[in-house]
Design an enzyme around this catalytic site. Structure first.
Site, PDB file in Angstrom:
ATOM      1  N   ILE A  26      -2.120   1.306   3.609  1.00  0.00           N
ATOM      2  CA  ILE A  26      -0.933   1.882   4.232  1.00  0.00           C
ATOM      3  C   ILE A  26       0.039   0.726   4.419  1.00  0.00           C
ATOM      4  CG2 ILE A  26      -1.972   1.631   6.548  1.00  0.00           C
ATOM      5  CD1 ILE A  26      -0.311   4.021   7.453  1.00  0.00           C
ATOM      6  N   SER A  27       1.255   0.874   3.971  1.00  0.00           N
ATOM      7  CA  SER A  27       2.199  -0.233   3.944  1.00  0.00           C
ATOM      8  C   SER A  27       2.604  -0.676   5.347  1.00  0.00           C
ATOM      9  CB  SER A  27       3.465   0.157   3.170  1.00  0.00           C
ATOM     10  OG  SER A  27       3.178   0.367   1.806  1.00  0.00           O
ATOM     11  N   GLN A  28       3.028  -1.916   5.442  1.00  0.00           N
ATOM     12  CA  GLN A  28       3.598  -2.486   6.657  1.00  0.00           C
ATOM     13  C   GLN A  28       4.734  -1.587   7.159  1.00  0.00           C
ATOM     14  OE1 GLN A  28       5.547  -6.093   5.644  1.00  0.00           O
ATOM     15  NE2 GLN A  28       5.983  -6.719   7.751  1.00  0.00           N
TER      16      GLN A  28
END
Length: 226
Positions: A64-66
């Site tokens: 899950i991206s920043q």
């Protein structure tokens, strides 16, 4: 209730410290990031890190991206509320949930069955009704739902796939990381008639976009969940 309040405070800190104090200025994007419960989209043993300033593993070799990258890519789409948006790389479903706050309809494509099914169930549980989840090779886009006002690709590609460019509506924006497997430059493409204009935004590092128009991988059998 105590837990809910704790997460609400964590989201407020995330927006204030990680987004507002950087270059995220679109008030609608800030509101969406403050509203979507990111902790619902991470693995249970990572919930305490859900609002930290970094990516997190979600299984199947994906992340899950920043939060900042989610907000930046969303802001680059310049959404006003009436758009049809395509996301490539559903992953946890978090980015799709953020987009759902800002667009009329979101279509999201994931090649890994387990992730597609998990994201679908999380979105359903949260009663997010304007997202449709597909399981297939996202590098080829979703031609049966085109054209799109915005396309967001949450995986690094060797180049901007031609099918995605052609599925943009006139005036539409494509936001995509382009480069090698180990690192990319975030690009924004704009369509004006038959012409495409590109901006290079920032260095990023995404998992590779696998598929016919990305990095080599087996093609998955298409299916639809919503």
């Amino acid at each position: 209730m105590i837990g809910a309040e704790r997460y609400q405070r964590a989201r407020a800190r995330m927006v204030d410290q990680q987004l507002r104090h950087r270059d995220i200025t679109d008030p609608r994007v800030l509101e969406a990031m403050a509203a979507v419960p990111r902790h619902c989209f991470v693995l249970p043993d990572r919930e305490n890190l859900a609002y930290a300033d970094g990516p997190l593993p979600i299984g199947e070799g994906q992340t899950i991206s920043q939060p900042y990258i989610v907000a930046l890519m969303t802001q680059l789409l310049e959404l006003k509320g009436e758009e049809e948006v395509l996301e490539i790389g559903t992953g946890s479903g978090y980015q799709a949930a953020v987009l759902a706050c800002l667009a009329k309809q979101v279509y999201t494509v994931e090649r890994i069955q387990e992730l597609a099914r998990r994201a679908y169930h999380i979105l359903e549980t949260l009663e997010i009704e304007n997202v449709e989840v597909f399981e297939r090779d996202g590098s080829q886009g979703l031609p049966e739902r085109a054209p799109f006002d915005g396309i967001l690709v949450a995986a690094g590609a060797p180049k901007a796939p031609e099918p995605l460019k052609q599925q943009l509506a006139d005036g539409g924006r494509l936001v995509i990381p382009v480069g090698g497997r180990g690192g990319q430059i975030l690009e924004r493409w704009r369509r004006q008639g038959d012409e495409f204009h590109t901006e290079r935004i920032a260095p990023v590092a995404f998992v590779p976009l696998l598929g016919e128009e990305g990095w080599a991988a087996e093609e998955d059998r298409p299916s639809i969940f919503r």
